[in-house]
Scaffold this motif. Structure first.
Motif, PDB file in Angstrom:
ATOM      1  N   TYR A   1      -2.506 -15.792  -2.994  1.00  0.00           N
ATOM      2  CA  TYR A   1      -3.100 -14.635  -3.671  1.00  0.00           C
ATOM      3  C   TYR A   1      -2.058 -13.529  -3.855  1.00  0.00           C
ATOM      4  O   TYR A   1      -1.990 -12.891  -4.914  1.00  0.00           O
ATOM      5  CB  TYR A   1      -4.283 -14.090  -2.872  1.00  0.00           C
ATOM      6  CG  TYR A   1      -5.588 -14.773  -3.165  1.00  0.00           C
ATOM      7  CD1 TYR A   1      -6.043 -14.931  -4.473  1.00  0.00           C
ATOM      8  CD2 TYR A   1      -6.393 -15.254  -2.138  1.00  0.00           C
ATOM      9  CE1 TYR A   1      -7.249 -15.550  -4.748  1.00  0.00           C
ATOM     10  CE2 TYR A   1      -7.597 -15.877  -2.401  1.00  0.00           C
ATOM     11  CZ  TYR A   1      -8.011 -16.020  -3.709  1.00  0.00           C
ATOM     12  OH  TYR A   1      -9.212 -16.639  -3.971  1.00  0.00           O
ATOM     13  N   ILE A   2      -1.273 -13.290  -2.831  1.00  0.00           N
ATOM     14  CA  ILE A   2      -0.223 -12.275  -2.927  1.00  0.00           C
ATOM     15  C   ILE A   2       0.768 -12.640  -4.022  1.00  0.00           C
ATOM     16  O   ILE A   2       1.153 -11.804  -4.847  1.00  0.00           O
ATOM     17  CB  ILE A   2       0.500 -12.117  -1.569  1.00  0.00           C
ATOM     18  CG1 ILE A   2      -0.451 -11.530  -0.525  1.00  0.00           C
ATOM     19  CG2 ILE A   2       1.745 -11.237  -1.715  1.00  0.00           C
ATOM     20  CD1 ILE A   2       0.076 -11.571   0.887  1.00  0.00           C
ATOM     21  N   LEU A   3       1.174 -13.911  -4.051  1.00  0.00           N
ATOM     22  CA  LEU A   3       2.130 -14.381  -5.055  1.00  0.00           C
ATOM     23  C   LEU A   3       1.551 -14.265  -6.462  1.00  0.00           C
ATOM     24  O   LEU A   3       2.212 -13.748  -7.380  1.00  0.00           O
ATOM     25  CB  LEU A   3       2.512 -15.827  -4.755  1.00  0.00           C
ATOM     26  CG  LEU A   3       3.485 -16.492  -5.748  1.00  0.00           C
ATOM     27  CD1 LEU A   3       4.828 -15.752  -5.754  1.00  0.00           C
ATOM     28  CD2 LEU A   3       3.686 -17.964  -5.399  1.00  0.00           C
TER      29      LEU A   3
ATOM     30  N   LYS B   1       2.548  -4.425  -6.655  1.00  0.00           N
ATOM     31  CA  LYS B   1       3.780  -4.130  -5.926  1.00  0.00           C
ATOM     32  C   LYS B   1       3.467  -3.963  -4.447  1.00  0.00           C
ATOM     33  O   LYS B   1       2.358  -3.573  -4.071  1.00  0.00           O
ATOM     34  CB  LYS B   1       4.421  -2.841  -6.462  1.00  0.00           C
ATOM     35  CG  LYS B   1       4.671  -2.837  -7.971  1.00  0.00           C
ATOM     36  CD  LYS B   1       5.721  -3.850  -8.370  1.00  0.00           C
ATOM     37  CE  LYS B   1       5.993  -3.778  -9.877  1.00  0.00           C
ATOM     38  NZ  LYS B   1       6.984  -4.799 -10.303  1.00  0.00           N
ATOM     39  N   HIS B   2       4.469  -4.258  -3.609  1.00  0.00           N
ATOM     40  CA  HIS B   2       4.275  -4.150  -2.170  1.00  0.00           C
ATOM     41  C   HIS B   2       5.390  -3.315  -1.568  1.00  0.00           C
ATOM     42  O   HIS B   2       6.568  -3.452  -1.945  1.00  0.00           O
ATOM     43  CB  HIS B   2       4.257  -5.532  -1.518  1.00  0.00           C
ATOM     44  CG  HIS B   2       3.260  -6.459  -2.137  1.00  0.00           C
ATOM     45  ND1 HIS B   2       1.903  -6.326  -1.944  1.00  0.00           N
ATOM     46  CD2 HIS B   2       3.418  -7.527  -2.971  1.00  0.00           C
ATOM     47  CE1 HIS B   2       1.278  -7.265  -2.612  1.00  0.00           C
ATOM     48  NE2 HIS B   2       2.167  -8.006  -3.250  1.00  0.00           N
ATOM     49  N   SER B   3       5.015  -2.456  -0.625  1.00  0.00           N
ATOM     50  CA  SER B   3       6.000  -1.629   0.059  1.00  0.00           C
ATOM     51  C   SER B   3       6.799  -2.463   1.055  1.00  0.00           C
ATOM     52  O   SER B   3       6.443  -3.614   1.348  1.00  0.00           O
ATOM     53  CB  SER B   3       5.293  -0.482   0.791  1.00  0.00           C
ATOM     54  OG  SER B   3       4.508  -1.007   1.859  1.00  0.00           O
ATOM     55  N   ARG B   4       7.841  -1.891   1.594  1.00  0.00           N
ATOM     56  CA  ARG B   4       8.652  -2.605   2.593  1.00  0.00           C
ATOM     57  C   ARG B   4       7.834  -2.915   3.839  1.00  0.00           C
ATOM     58  O   ARG B   4       7.977  -3.989   4.433  1.00  0.00           O
ATOM     59  CB  ARG B   4       9.869  -1.762   2.968  1.00  0.00           C
ATOM     60  CG  ARG B   4      10.907  -1.660   1.853  1.00  0.00           C
ATOM     61  CD  ARG B   4      12.112  -0.869   2.311  1.00  0.00           C
ATOM     62  NE  ARG B   4      13.125  -0.795   1.259  1.00  0.00           N
ATOM     63  CZ  ARG B   4      14.278  -0.135   1.377  1.00  0.00           C
ATOM     64  NH1 ARG B   4      14.568   0.488   2.522  1.00  0.00           N
ATOM     65  NH2 ARG B   4      15.138  -0.112   0.371  1.00  0.00           N
ATOM     66  N   LEU B   5       6.981  -1.971   4.213  1.00  0.00           N
ATOM     67  CA  LEU B   5       6.133  -2.190   5.393  1.00  0.00           C
ATOM     68  C   LEU B   5       5.162  -3.339   5.141  1.00  0.00           C
ATOM     69  O   LEU B   5       4.946  -4.187   6.024  1.00  0.00           O
ATOM     70  CB  LEU B   5       5.371  -0.907   5.728  1.00  0.00           C
ATOM     71  CG  LEU B   5       4.553  -0.929   7.036  1.00  0.00           C
ATOM     72  CD1 LEU B   5       5.461  -1.183   8.231  1.00  0.00           C
ATOM     73  CD2 LEU B   5       3.789   0.383   7.205  1.00  0.00           C
ATOM     74  N   GLN B   6       4.600  -3.379   3.949  1.00  0.00           N
ATOM     75  CA  GLN B   6       3.694  -4.480   3.607  1.00  0.00           C
ATOM     76  C   GLN B   6       4.430  -5.811   3.572  1.00  0.00           C
ATOM     77  O   GLN B   6       3.915  -6.822   4.043  1.00  0.00           O
ATOM     78  CB  GLN B   6       3.039  -4.204   2.249  1.00  0.00           C
ATOM     79  CG  GLN B   6       1.998  -3.096   2.280  1.00  0.00           C
ATOM     80  CD  GLN B   6       1.504  -2.728   0.897  1.00  0.00           C
ATOM     81  OE1 GLN B   6       2.251  -2.791  -0.080  1.00  0.00           O
ATOM     82  NE2 GLN B   6       0.241  -2.340   0.804  1.00  0.00           N
ATOM     83  N   MET B   7       5.641  -5.810   3.036  1.00  0.00           N
ATOM     84  CA  MET B   7       6.432  -7.038   2.995  1.00  0.00           C
ATOM     85  C   MET B   7       6.766  -7.514   4.411  1.00  0.00           C
ATOM     86  O   MET B   7       6.772  -8.719   4.683  1.00  0.00           O
ATOM     87  CB  MET B   7       7.716  -6.819   2.193  1.00  0.00           C
ATOM     88  CG  MET B   7       7.496  -6.617   0.697  1.00  0.00           C
ATOM     89  SD  MET B   7       6.632  -8.012  -0.079  1.00  0.00           S
ATOM     90  CE  MET B   7       7.834  -9.333   0.172  1.00  0.00           C
ATOM     91  N   ALA B   8       7.034  -6.561   5.304  1.00  0.00           N
ATOM     92  CA  ALA B   8       7.310  -6.924   6.698  1.00  0.00           C
ATOM     93  C   ALA B   8       6.067  -7.554   7.332  1.00  0.00           C
ATOM     94  O   ALA B   8       6.160  -8.558   8.053  1.00  0.00           O
ATOM     95  CB  ALA B   8       7.735  -5.686   7.490  1.00  0.00           C
ATOM     96  N   ALA B   9       4.896  -6.984   7.049  1.00  0.00           N
ATOM     97  CA  ALA B   9       3.643  -7.530   7.582  1.00  0.00           C
ATOM     98  C   ALA B   9       3.390  -8.925   7.032  1.00  0.00           C
ATOM     99  O   ALA B   9       2.963  -9.833   7.768  1.00  0.00           O
ATOM    100  CB  ALA B   9       2.489  -6.599   7.235  1.00  0.00           C
ATOM    101  N   ILE B  10       3.670  -9.119   5.751  1.00  0.00           N
ATOM    102  CA  ILE B  10       3.495 -10.436   5.120  1.00  0.00           C
ATOM    103  C   ILE B  10       4.424 -11.457   5.766  1.00  0.00           C
ATOM    104  O   ILE B  10       4.042 -12.596   6.033  1.00  0.00           O
ATOM    105  CB  ILE B  10       3.755 -10.349   3.599  1.00  0.00           C
ATOM    106  CG1 ILE B  10       2.654  -9.522   2.928  1.00  0.00           C
ATOM    107  CG2 ILE B  10       3.825 -11.745   2.973  1.00  0.00           C
ATOM    108  CD1 ILE B  10       2.956  -9.146   1.493  1.00  0.00           C
ATOM    109  N   ALA B  11       5.671 -11.037   6.040  1.00  0.00           N
ATOM    110  CA  ALA B  11       6.643 -11.933   6.655  1.00  0.00           C
ATOM    111  C   ALA B  11       6.208 -12.348   8.061  1.00  0.00           C
ATOM    112  O   ALA B  11       6.339 -13.521   8.440  1.00  0.00           O
ATOM    113  CB  ALA B  11       8.014 -11.257   6.707  1.00  0.00           C
ATOM    114  N   VAL B  12       5.686 -11.403   8.840  1.00  0.00           N
ATOM    115  CA  VAL B  12       5.216 -11.708  10.190  1.00  0.00           C
ATOM    116  C   VAL B  12       4.037 -12.684  10.133  1.00  0.00           C
ATOM    117  O   VAL B  12       3.976 -13.664  10.888  1.00  0.00           O
ATOM    118  CB  VAL B  12       4.802 -10.419  10.940  1.00  0.00           C
ATOM    119  CG1 VAL B  12       4.101 -10.758  12.258  1.00  0.00           C
ATOM    120  CG2 VAL B  12       6.023  -9.547  11.194  1.00  0.00           C
TER     121      VAL B  12
END
Length: 201
Positions: free
Chosen positions: A125-127, A136-147
């Motif tokens: 869904y994100i993709l 668009k996603h913030s850096r914090l959101q991208m970090a959460a997605i990565a975790v």
């Protein structure tokens, strides 16, 4: 004083909605969590037969609920539109495939793989949202997605071989969600019509 009271009303309304939403979500996930236990009792029955029963019994129940909430008027405009019917046929086919894969996976002892499919799904869904909806996603959101992605990746060793059922569930549900957005139907009207489309099959 009046301004303060006016400003506080949306907050209280929002908290009420949030509280109700929490219990709706909790109830849905509890039912979803117990569903594999129920389906395991049906493991001797072919997945397509289970799906046939699901369609046969869901249609009248969904129809009654649609009538009780006063949304039967949503159905007729869709039936009169070839374009909406075509979208409905596609979504009905995709979601039925998703359900069949899920029922089959539980019946053959691939419950972990089935669960993995729905863990993979949010990343699709994100993709899709990024590629097709311009999100668009913030850096914090991208970090959460990565975790979260790392947590899901840790589950892959628990699956023997390539988790085809998991990928089938993830991609079919993500595709269903994206195409379903093109339909203005509400959830119960959509469920009723999709079930009706697939019932003859």
């Amino acid at each position: 004083m009046r301004v303060a009271q006016a400003e506080s009303r949306p907050v209280s309304a929002l908290s009420g909605d949030t509280r109700a939403g929490f219990f709706y979500a909790l109830g849905a996930y509890l039912l979803w969590g117990f569903l594999p236990l129920y389906l395991k009792l049906l493991e001797d029955i072919d997945a397509f037969e289970v799906m046939a029963h699901r369609a046969f019994w869901s249609l009248p129940v969904a129809g009654v609920v649609l009538w009780l909430i006063g949304r039967t008027g949503d159905v007729l405009p869709t039936l009169k539109s070839p374009k909406k019917l075509a979208i409905l046929f596609i979504t009905a086919t995709i979601i039925s495939s998703n359900w069949t894969i899920y029922v089959w996976a539980i019946s053959v002892g691939r419950t972990i793989e089935a669960a993995l499919g729905y863990y993979i799904n949010p990343f699709l869904y994100i993709l899709l949202g990024t590629l097709f909806l311009g999100e668009k996603h913030s850096r914090l959101q991208m970090a959460a997605i990565a975790v979260a992605a790392a947590g899901v990746a840790l589950q892959f060793p628990a699956v023997q071989g390539v988790p085809w059922a998991a990928f089938g569930l993830a991609f079919s549900f993500a595709g269903y969600g994206m195409i379903r957005k093109k339909s203005a139907l509400g959830p119960f009207a959509g469920l009723t019509l999709e079930t009706g489309v697939m019932l003859p099959v």
